[in-house]
Design an enzyme around this catalytic site. Structure first.
Site, PDB file in Angstrom:
ATOM      1  N   SER A 180      28.765  72.640  15.389  1.00 15.37           N
ATOM      2  CA  SER A 180      29.643  73.741  15.025  1.00 15.37           C
ATOM      3  C   SER A 180      29.163  75.052  15.658  1.00 15.37           C
ATOM      4  CB  SER A 180      29.732  73.840  13.498  1.00 15.37           C
ATOM      5  OG  SER A 180      30.743  74.732  13.110  1.00 15.37           O
ATOM      6  N   ASP A 226      39.555  67.507  14.262  1.00 14.54           N
ATOM      7  CA  ASP A 226      38.849  68.741  13.925  1.00 14.54           C
ATOM      8  C   ASP A 226      39.851  69.869  13.687  1.00 14.54           C
ATOM      9  OD1 ASP A 226      37.186  70.972  13.756  1.00 14.54           O
ATOM     10  OD2 ASP A 226      35.830  70.264  15.319  1.00 14.54           O
ATOM     11  N   HIS A 258      35.598  67.677  12.015  1.00  9.81           N
ATOM     12  CA  HIS A 258      34.599  68.676  12.402  1.00  9.81           C
ATOM     13  C   HIS A 258      33.221  68.312  11.868  1.00  9.81           C
ATOM     14  CE1 HIS A 258      33.141  72.624  13.610  1.00  9.81           C
ATOM     15  NE2 HIS A 258      32.637  72.804  12.397  1.00  9.81           N
TER      16      HIS A 258
END
Length: 311
Positions: A180, A226, A258
């Site tokens: 991330s 995601d 994600h």
């Protein structure tokens, strides 16, 4: 009565001496060959060891890179945030064996609001394949990608400079990974330190979408489901903006979100191991898993890249 031999013949005594010298010469050749064979057997990888001194571990197979653990036994040591500067401490995972010399190393950053525990599964999994792996906490859980990039580099400097395992690490063979915002930080670190050998952003997030400055071989991993860092606005632009001359690849996970990189995942591990081996260790035995490009499958929605690799 003296015996006269025809011209060109050799005497019986000379003949015996010639045969003796021949046997001696053949014996010497055999001994030399045996010695060479012994030396080859004693050098891991035989003749290949001279071609690439950084190969670590046995010849790879699909089953070996998909396994939960590689061939190396590992240990780990905790690093307190109070004992370091520039990042938030973490855990170092490393092969216990010293017989193979030093190892390449990779530092891994978690994402926004996350802790080291969210990416901890990668520590022993990668270390058991022949790497020193440092999963870190960041200074705060809210740190942005540029800060996380700086912290990845600070952790690498600590790992190679003052850590308790520094003697196990080859400081010329280093890489970075992150999830991330840690993935966005991975690209930041690669931009800031071109000497890095490999970078792998995992469902990366960053407001900067273009990375033409990156000179580090980069594997961008995105997820088709995601919604936090959609591939259309993050991973794909990241990949597309990398120089066309760079060794690079884009892996889009199928049926993933994600947060898929936060739990043990065979596809992430398989291609991360192959990328790190290929570019940190220059171990071309792993090229077979990256080139030809992997096909779409139950776990891969898309894979693209440049083959063959040049580094």
């Amino acid at each position: 009565m003296q015996q006269h031999l025809p011209s060109g013949d050799i005497s019986p005594r000379s003949h015996r001496m010639s045969k003796s010298r021949s046997r001696t010469f053949k014996g010497a050749l055999a001994a030399a060959a045996a010695t060479a064979g012994l030396l080859t057997a004693l050098v891991p990888g035989g003749a290949q060891a001279a071609d690439n001194p950084y190969e670590r571990g046995p010849a790879p197979s699909n089953s070996s890179i998909e396994a939960l653990r590689g061939s190396y036994a590992t240990s780990q040591t905790s690093v307190s945030s109070l004992s370091v500067r520039g990042f938030g401490g973490g855990t170092i995972y490393y092969p216990t064996s010293t017989s193979d010399g030093t190892f390449g190393a990779v530092v891994i950053s978690p994402g926004f609001t996350a802790y080291e525990s969210s990416i901890a599964w990668l520590g022993p999994r990668l270390a058991s394949q022949g790497f020193v792996v440092f999963t870190i906490d960041t200074n705060t859980t809210l740190d942005q990608p540029a800060s996380r990039g700086d912290q990845l580099l600070a952790a690498l400097d600590y790992l190679t400079g003052t850590s308790s395992v520094r003697s196990r690490v080859d400081s010329s063979r280093l890489g970075v990974m992150g999830h991330s915002m840690g993935g966005g930080g991975t690209l930041e670190a690669a931009k800031d330190r071109p000497s890095l050998q490999a970078a792998i952003p995992l469902t990366g997030w960053n407001t900067d979408k273009t990375w033409p400055e990156v000179k580090t071989p980069t594997l961008v991993i995105g997820a088709d489901g995601d919604t936090v860092a959609p591939v259309a606005t993050h991973s794909k632009p990241f990949y597309n903006s990398l120089p066309s001359s760079l060794d690079k690849a884009y892996l889009e996970l199928r049926g993933a979100t994600h947060f898929t990189p936060n739990t043990s995942n065979t596809t992430i591990a398989k291609y991360s191991i192959s990328w790190l081996k290929r570019f940190i260790d220059n171990d071309t035995r792993y090229e077979q898993f990256l080139c030809p490009l992997p096909s779409t499958s139950l776990t891969i929605a898309e894979y693209k890249g440049n083959c063959p690799h040049t580094s």
